[in-house]
Design an enzyme around this catalytic site. Structure first.
Site, PDB file in Angstrom:
ATOM      1  CE  LYS A  13     -23.466 -42.443  53.759  1.00  0.00           C
ATOM      2  NZ  LYS A  13     -24.410 -43.343  53.052  1.00  0.00           N
ATOM      3  NE  ARG A 123     -32.075 -46.701  56.591  1.00  0.00           N
ATOM      4  CZ  ARG A 123     -31.399 -45.668  56.059  1.00  0.00           C
ATOM      5  NH1 ARG A 123     -30.102 -45.590  56.202  1.00  0.00           N
ATOM      6  NH2 ARG A 123     -32.039 -44.760  55.356  1.00  0.00           N
ATOM      7  NE  ARG A 156     -34.884 -42.898  56.870  1.00  0.00           N
ATOM      8  CZ  ARG A 156     -33.762 -42.241  56.603  1.00  0.00           C
ATOM      9  NH1 ARG A 156     -33.284 -41.371  57.478  1.00  0.00           N
ATOM     10  NH2 ARG A 156     -33.123 -42.429  55.479  1.00  0.00           N
ATOM     11  NE  ARG A 167     -32.832 -42.115  50.223  1.00  0.00           N
ATOM     12  CZ  ARG A 167     -32.649 -42.629  51.441  1.00  0.00           C
ATOM     13  NH1 ARG A 167     -33.421 -43.610  51.873  1.00  0.00           N
ATOM     14  NH2 ARG A 167     -31.688 -42.177  52.212  1.00  0.00           N
TER      15      ARG A 167
END
Length: 210
Positions: A13, A123, A156, A167
């Site tokens: 997104k 990521r 992260r 999550r």
């Protein structure tokens, strides 16, 4: 064009929001950023939010929606916007409607959980401006350095595979019901995942007719 992007964490997104923002000349309205800005600027609703933040409490939905409403009155939103990070739940979506915030389309990013878990392992995010990167799909031009602000790009802690699984569970339970919510209103569109960022962008452009 007033858009909401829906999809699991790691669905792409943020990356696609940046691309569409540039293509369409509309801003990305990130709830985290505008919350910080409202607090820093000392707006009335920002002061309310600060009380919750300072006491370690979650900022209530009505305050978040109020801050979004303030931001959407600014000139750069007149041609449209992309909401990032909200709504995450049905009550938030209902609060957005009650607050008079208009949405043309809720675009759902359809990606399998296994693909997301693998993707999140690669990521990377800028610590300064939060720009998203990926070690294979979208690496920074200079390793470890953000293309946009020069900040440090790093992994992260919440992109750890076990954390990602948790999550995803939360997403399926709390956020996925929004698909039916917007479908009932005739505003839901879907974009199937593709192997590359560019191919996914092409799918999205086709779905949105841009």
């Amino acid at each position: 064009m007033k858009l909401i992007f829906l999809g699991a964490p790691g669905a792409g997104k943020g990356t696609q929001a940046e691309i569409l923002s540039r293509l369409c000349g509309i801003p990305i309205i990130s709830t985290g950023k505008i919350l910080r800005d409202a607090i820093a600027n000392g707006t009335p609703i920002g002061r309310r939010a600060k009380e919750y933040v300072d006491s370690g409490k979650l900022v209530p939905d009505d305050v978040i929606i109020g801050i979004i409403g303030e931001r959407l009155t600014e000139a750069d939103c007149k041609g449209g916007y992309i909401l990032d990070g909200v709504p995450r739940t049905i009550p938030q979506a209902e609060a957005i409607e009650a607050g008079g915030i208009e949405i043309d389309c809720a675009l759902s990013f359809e990606v399998e959980d296994a693909v997301i878990i693998d993707r999140m392992a690669g990521r990377r995010v800028c610590k300064k401006c939060s720009a998203p990167f990926h070690i294979t799909a979208k690496p920074p031009k200079k390793e470890g350095v953000c293309d946009y602000c020069g900040g440090e790009v790093a992994a992260r802690s919440d992109d750890d595979p076990e954390t990602v699984k948790t999550r995803l569970k939360v997403y399926h339970e709390e956020t996925e019901p929004l698909l039916e919510f917007y479908s009932r209103r005739g505003k839901l569109k879907t974009a199937e995942n593709r192997p590359t960022v560019e191919e996914t962008t092409a799918v999205i452009r086709g779905v949105l007719g841009i």
